[in-house]
Write a protein that holds these residues in place. Structure first.
Motif, short mmCIF file in Angstrom:
data_model
loop_
_atom_site.label_atom_id
_atom_site.label_comp_id
_atom_site.label_asym_id
_atom_site.label_seq_id
_atom_site.Cartn_x
_atom_site.Cartn_y
_atom_site.Cartn_z
N GLN A 152 27.78 28.64 60.57
CA GLN A 152 28.51 29.24 59.46
C GLN A 152 27.63 29.50 58.24
OE1 GLN A 152 29.08 26.31 60.90
NE2 GLN A 152 29.70 24.70 59.45
N ASP A 153 26.48 28.82 58.15
CA ASP A 153 25.63 28.96 56.96
C ASP A 153 24.37 29.78 57.20
OD1 ASP A 153 27.35 27.38 55.43
OD2 ASP A 153 26.36 25.52 56.07
N PHE A 154 23.95 29.92 58.46
CA PHE A 154 22.67 30.56 58.74
C PHE A 154 22.63 31.99 58.23
CE2 PHE A 154 19.97 33.18 61.52
CZ PHE A 154 18.75 32.54 61.36
N TYR A 155 23.69 32.74 58.44
CA TYR A 155 23.68 34.16 58.08
C TYR A 155 24.00 34.40 56.61
CZ TYR A 155 23.17 35.14 63.01
OH TYR A 155 22.68 35.21 64.29
N HIS A 156 24.45 33.39 55.91
CA HIS A 156 24.72 33.51 54.47
C HIS A 156 24.21 32.26 53.76
CE1 HIS A 156 27.28 36.96 55.39
NE2 HIS A 156 27.82 36.23 56.34
N PRO A 157 22.89 32.03 53.82
CA PRO A 157 22.35 30.77 53.29
C PRO A 157 22.45 30.68 51.77
CG PRO A 157 20.56 32.25 53.90
CD PRO A 157 21.84 32.90 54.37
N ALA A 158 22.96 29.57 51.31
CA ALA A 158 22.99 29.32 49.87
C ALA A 158 21.60 28.96 49.37
CB ALA A 158 23.97 28.19 49.55
N GLU A 159 20.79 28.42 50.29
CA GLU A 159 19.43 28.00 49.91
C GLU A 159 18.51 28.09 51.12
OE1 GLU A 159 17.12 24.18 47.87
OE2 GLU A 159 19.03 23.88 48.92
N ILE A 160 17.30 28.62 50.91
CA ILE A 160 16.23 28.58 51.89
C ILE A 160 15.11 27.74 51.28
CG2 ILE A 160 14.52 29.92 53.18
CD1 ILE A 160 16.47 32.29 53.04
N ILE A 161 14.78 26.65 51.94
CA ILE A 161 13.79 25.71 51.42
C ILE A 161 12.39 26.16 51.81
CG2 ILE A 161 13.03 23.30 51.40
CD1 ILE A 161 15.90 22.57 52.32
N GLU A 162 11.53 26.36 50.83
CA GLU A 162 10.15 26.76 51.10
C GLU A 162 9.20 25.58 50.93
OE1 GLU A 162 8.53 30.12 49.14
OE2 GLU A 162 9.69 31.56 50.31
N ALA A 167 21.49 34.99 67.54
CA ALA A 167 22.95 34.95 67.50
C ALA A 167 23.51 34.19 68.70
CB ALA A 167 23.50 36.38 67.47
N GLY A 168 22.95 34.45 69.88
CA GLY A 168 23.42 33.75 71.07
C GLY A 168 23.23 32.24 70.97
N LEU A 169 22.08 31.83 70.43
CA LEU A 169 21.81 30.40 70.29
C LEU A 169 22.78 29.74 69.32
CD1 LEU A 169 17.92 30.63 70.17
CD2 LEU A 169 19.28 29.68 72.04
#
Length: 273
Positions: A249-259, A162-164
């Motif tokens: 703004q997107d990290f905590y609510h990702p629309a997509e995580i690429i594997e 969070a700090g980063l």
């Protein structure tokens, strides 16, 4: 990475030494930072024997003045600092029976120290327009999920991430282009300290420090989809990298995580060969 300059905290062993070795192999002059001089000397000799350039600095990351001295000394010597690997930290199990003073001490090591260093670096180098600085922080899977027995470690890693991202937000707001933050979230890693548990079949989902280092190099080379990568071994998949959004703004609510499955044939037995 050739002819660049890097500082690696926790660089005398484990993940830190593996990343330092990988950077040195590519021609980076690495500065290893740790508290224990004897371990640092051995790590330096290992890199030198591999043909790399390495120097050592003994410092405690919880002493921000000592870390500032390390950073400024390296910068003065080379007139630049290209990479900072924010790696030092430790795991320790904490429960409701753990004295809170012990929990807080771990949080100061695993969250406050690396966060304060990143804060200093971002503020210090944002005005150095001719110095492109990449700061890679080794966070943990514990920043991405709630784990048991982690009242100190898990809280520290979530707080660190969070700090980063708050630093990231400030850099965006000010339009700073020459300081970039990267985050790496390893699952279980088979460091020397962990190998006894691997041999005893108590740990079945570890990857090697070298696998983590390979991911770090790819992140720093900007060849990955994002600047946030999780790396781990999954019994049903193999070794997998998961890329998370790198915008606050997107990290905590990702629309997509690429594997990305990078080694489907890996098994835990490969660590014992």
């Amino acid at each position: 990475m050739k002819n660049q300059v890097a500082i690696i905290t926790g660089g005398s062993e484990g993940i830190g030494l593996s990343i330092a070795s990988a950077l040195a192999t590519q021609g980076t002059h690495v500065y290893l930072v740790s508290r224990t001089l004897e371990k640092l000397e051995k790590a330096k000799e290992k890199i030198l024997q591999q043909g790399g350039k390495a120097d050592i600095k003994s410092a405690d990351i919880t002493n921000i003045d000592a870390m500032k001295d390390v950073i400024e000394s390296v910068y003065k010597t080379h007139g630049r600092l290209d990479i900072f690997i924010n790696n030092a930290g430790t795991w320790q199990g904490n429960s409701l029976d753990t004295p809170f003073a012990d929990i807080w001490k771990l949080i100061e090591l695993d969250m406050k120290a690396p966060y304060e260093i990143a804060h200093y670096l971002a503020g210090r180098f944002k005005e150095e327009k001719n110095n492109d600085l990449r700061i890679l922080t080794i966070v943990s899977q514990a920043a991405l999920q709630v784990l048991g027995n982690s009242l100190g470690y898990g809280v520290a890693k979530m707080g660190l991430a969070a700090g980063l991202f708050h630093i990231e937000k400030e850099l965006q707001k000010e339009g700073i282009q020459n300081v970039k933050l990267y985050r790496l979230y390893p699952n279980t890693v088979a460091t020397e300290k962990m190998m006894d548990a691997v041999r005893a079949n108590q740990v079945k989902d570890a990857v090697s420090p070298e696998t983590v280092a390979d991911t770090a190099i790819d992140l720093l080379s900007d060849t990955t989809p994002t600047r946030d990568a999780r790396i781990g071994y999954y019994i049903d998949k193999g070794i997998v990298r998961s890329y998370y959004p790198s915008t606050p703004q997107d990290f905590y609510h990702p629309a997509e995580i690429i594997e990305d499955v990078i080694d489907p044939d890996f098994t835990i037995q490969d660590l014992l060969k």
